[in-house]
Design an enzyme around this catalytic site. Structure first.
Site, PDB file in Angstrom:
ATOM      1  N   ASN A 117       2.345   1.450   4.360  1.00 41.98           N
ATOM      2  CA  ASN A 117       2.528   0.009   4.890  1.00 41.98           C
ATOM      3  C   ASN A 117       2.320   0.460   6.582  1.00 41.98           C
ATOM      4  O   ASN A 117       3.038  -0.424   7.399  1.00 41.98           O
ATOM      5  CB  ASN A 117       4.091  -0.498   4.818  1.00 41.98           C
ATOM      6  CG  ASN A 117       4.529  -1.661   5.264  1.00 41.98           C
ATOM      7  OD1 ASN A 117       5.567  -2.174   5.332  1.00 41.98           O
ATOM      8  ND2 ASN A 117       3.460  -2.328   5.137  1.00 41.98           N
TER       9      ASN A 117
ATOM     10  N   ASP B 287      -8.299   3.858   0.880  1.00 41.91           N
ATOM     11  CA  ASP B 287      -7.293   4.402   1.803  1.00 41.91           C
ATOM     12  C   ASP B 287      -8.163   4.561   3.293  1.00 41.91           C
ATOM     13  O   ASP B 287      -8.924   5.785   3.140  1.00 41.91           O
ATOM     14  CB  ASP B 287      -6.572   5.675   1.329  1.00 41.91           C
ATOM     15  CG  ASP B 287      -5.441   5.966   2.114  1.00 41.91           C
ATOM     16  OD1 ASP B 287      -5.386   5.709   3.397  1.00 41.91           O
ATOM     17  OD2 ASP B 287      -4.660   6.780   1.740  1.00 41.91           O
TER      18      ASP B 287
ATOM     19  N   CYS C 297      -1.463   0.799   7.423  1.00 44.06           N
ATOM     20  CA  CYS C 297      -2.789   0.557   7.458  1.00 44.06           C
ATOM     21  C   CYS C 297      -3.500  -0.875   6.709  1.00 44.06           C
ATOM     22  O   CYS C 297      -3.691  -1.692   7.452  1.00 44.06           O
ATOM     23  CB  CYS C 297      -3.730   1.895   6.816  1.00 44.06           C
ATOM     24  SG  CYS C 297      -3.367   3.296   7.911  1.00 44.06           S
ATOM     25  N   ARG C 298      -3.334  -0.602   5.359  1.00 45.79           N
ATOM     26  CA  ARG C 298      -4.079  -1.595   4.661  1.00 45.79           C
ATOM     27  C   ARG C 298      -3.009  -2.885   4.635  1.00 45.79           C
ATOM     28  O   ARG C 298      -3.501  -4.017   4.807  1.00 45.79           O
ATOM     29  CB  ARG C 298      -4.212  -1.121   3.189  1.00 45.79           C
ATOM     30  CG  ARG C 298      -5.494   0.037   3.188  1.00 45.79           C
ATOM     31  CD  ARG C 298      -5.435   0.614   1.963  1.00 45.79           C
ATOM     32  NE  ARG C 298      -4.270   1.454   1.749  1.00 45.79           N
ATOM     33  CZ  ARG C 298      -4.272   2.240   0.753  1.00 45.79           C
ATOM     34  NH1 ARG C 298      -5.274   2.200  -0.264  1.00 45.79           N
ATOM     35  NH2 ARG C 298      -3.204   3.068   0.529  1.00 45.79           N
ATOM     36  N   SER C 299      -1.696  -2.754   3.980  1.00 42.80           N
ATOM     37  CA  SER C 299      -0.804  -4.045   3.734  1.00 42.80           C
ATOM     38  C   SER C 299      -0.450  -4.672   4.979  1.00 42.80           C
ATOM     39  O   SER C 299      -0.351  -5.931   4.813  1.00 42.80           O
ATOM     40  CB  SER C 299       0.294  -3.426   2.935  1.00 42.80           C
ATOM     41  OG  SER C 299       1.173  -2.618   3.480  1.00 42.80           O
TER      42      SER C 299
ATOM     43  N   CYS D 293       0.807  -1.265   0.042  1.00 42.88           N
ATOM     44  CA  CYS D 293      -0.070  -0.231  -0.050  1.00 42.88           C
ATOM     45  C   CYS D 293       0.866   1.271   0.035  1.00 42.88           C
ATOM     46  O   CYS D 293       2.309   1.198  -0.354  1.00 42.88           O
ATOM     47  CB  CYS D 293      -1.161  -0.038   1.195  1.00 42.88           C
ATOM     48  SG  CYS D 293      -0.282  -0.007   2.694  1.00 42.88           S
TER      49      CYS D 293
HETATM   50  P1  4NP Z   1      -1.613   2.866   4.025  1.00 41.98           P
HETATM   51  O1  4NP Z   1      -2.510   4.120   4.575  1.00 41.98           O
HETATM   52  O2  4NP Z   1      -1.272   3.400   2.781  1.00 41.98           O
HETATM   53  O3  4NP Z   1      -2.970   1.905   3.951  1.00 41.98           O
HETATM   54  O4  4NP Z   1      -0.726   2.498   5.052  1.00 41.98           O
HETATM   55  C1  4NP Z   1      -1.963   5.349   4.538  1.00 41.98           C
HETATM   56  C2  4NP Z   1      -0.847   5.621   5.841  1.00 41.98           C
HETATM   57  C3  4NP Z   1      -0.120   6.751   5.652  1.00 41.98           C
HETATM   58  C4  4NP Z   1      -0.598   7.977   4.978  1.00 41.98           C
HETATM   59  C5  4NP Z   1      -1.422   7.498   3.891  1.00 41.98           C
HETATM   60  C6  4NP Z   1      -2.289   6.406   3.783  1.00 41.98           C
HETATM   61  N1  4NP Z   1       0.091   9.035   4.988  1.00 41.98           N
HETATM   62  O5  4NP Z   1      -0.281   9.973   4.134  1.00 41.98           O
HETATM   63  O6  4NP Z   1       0.742   9.296   5.785  1.00 41.98           O
END
Ligand code: 4NP
Length: 148
Positions: free
Chosen positions: A6, A119, A8-10, A3
């Site tokens: 790294n 997201d 939240c989702r992955s 993602c």
């Molecule tokens: P992820 O979510 O891609 O599922 O880990 C996010 C985590 C951090 C951010 C965006 C999405 N950020 O903008 O810092």
């Protein structure tokens, strides 16, 4: 599992897939990474940790890292959470062999629909829905790439 951050989702996808692989007795290596560098070294987002815990998964020992070209060589399958991750990972891939390893994870559950795992970073309510989406998708991935 890839993602953006790294965190939240992955990490959820890694935890879910790791558990299913263990349950099925498959000898697969499962890992996750982000396309971005902002959260390198951090544990998963507390909301992902809570959601995982609710379903009996402990993802607290995971640490965020950034995907590199070596990952494209090392892993057989690179599953991205959304289209933006997909495009970013494809930029690291050597044509054609490595490009063929890259797919959006929801394509396994909903072929041809080009669906993204949303997201959830800015949305506290999204995590349970993401857990459900990823659970179904991981099942389909295993069905597609394992014998029986
Ligand atoms: P992820 O979510 O891609 O599922 O880990 C996010 C985590 C951090 C951010 C965006 C999405 N950020 O903008 O810092």
């Amino acid at each position: 599992m890839v993602c953006l951050g790294n965190i939240c989702r992955s990490p959820l996808a890694e935890g879910i897939m790791r558990q299913k692989v263990t349950e099925r007795g498959l000898n697969w290596e499962v890992d996750s990474a982000g396309t971005g560098f902002w959260h390198i070294g951090e544990p998963p987002d507390s909301r992902s940790i809570q959601t995982a815990r609710k379903y009996g998964l402990d993802i607290t020992t995971q640490r965020a890292r950034q995907i590199s070209a070596q990952d494209l060589a090392r892993f057989d399958l690179i599953l991205t959470m959304d289209e933006s991750n997909y495009r970013d990972v494809l930029r690291l891939a050597k044509p054609q062999h490595q490009e063929d390893k890259v797919a959006m994870i929801l394509d396994y559950a909903h072929p041809g629909k080009n669906l993204s795992v949303p997201d959830p970073y800015w949305d506290d309510d999204g995590f349970d829905q993401i857990y459900q989406m990823l659970t179904e998708a991981c099942e389909r991935v295993i069905d597609a790439h394992s014998q029986g």
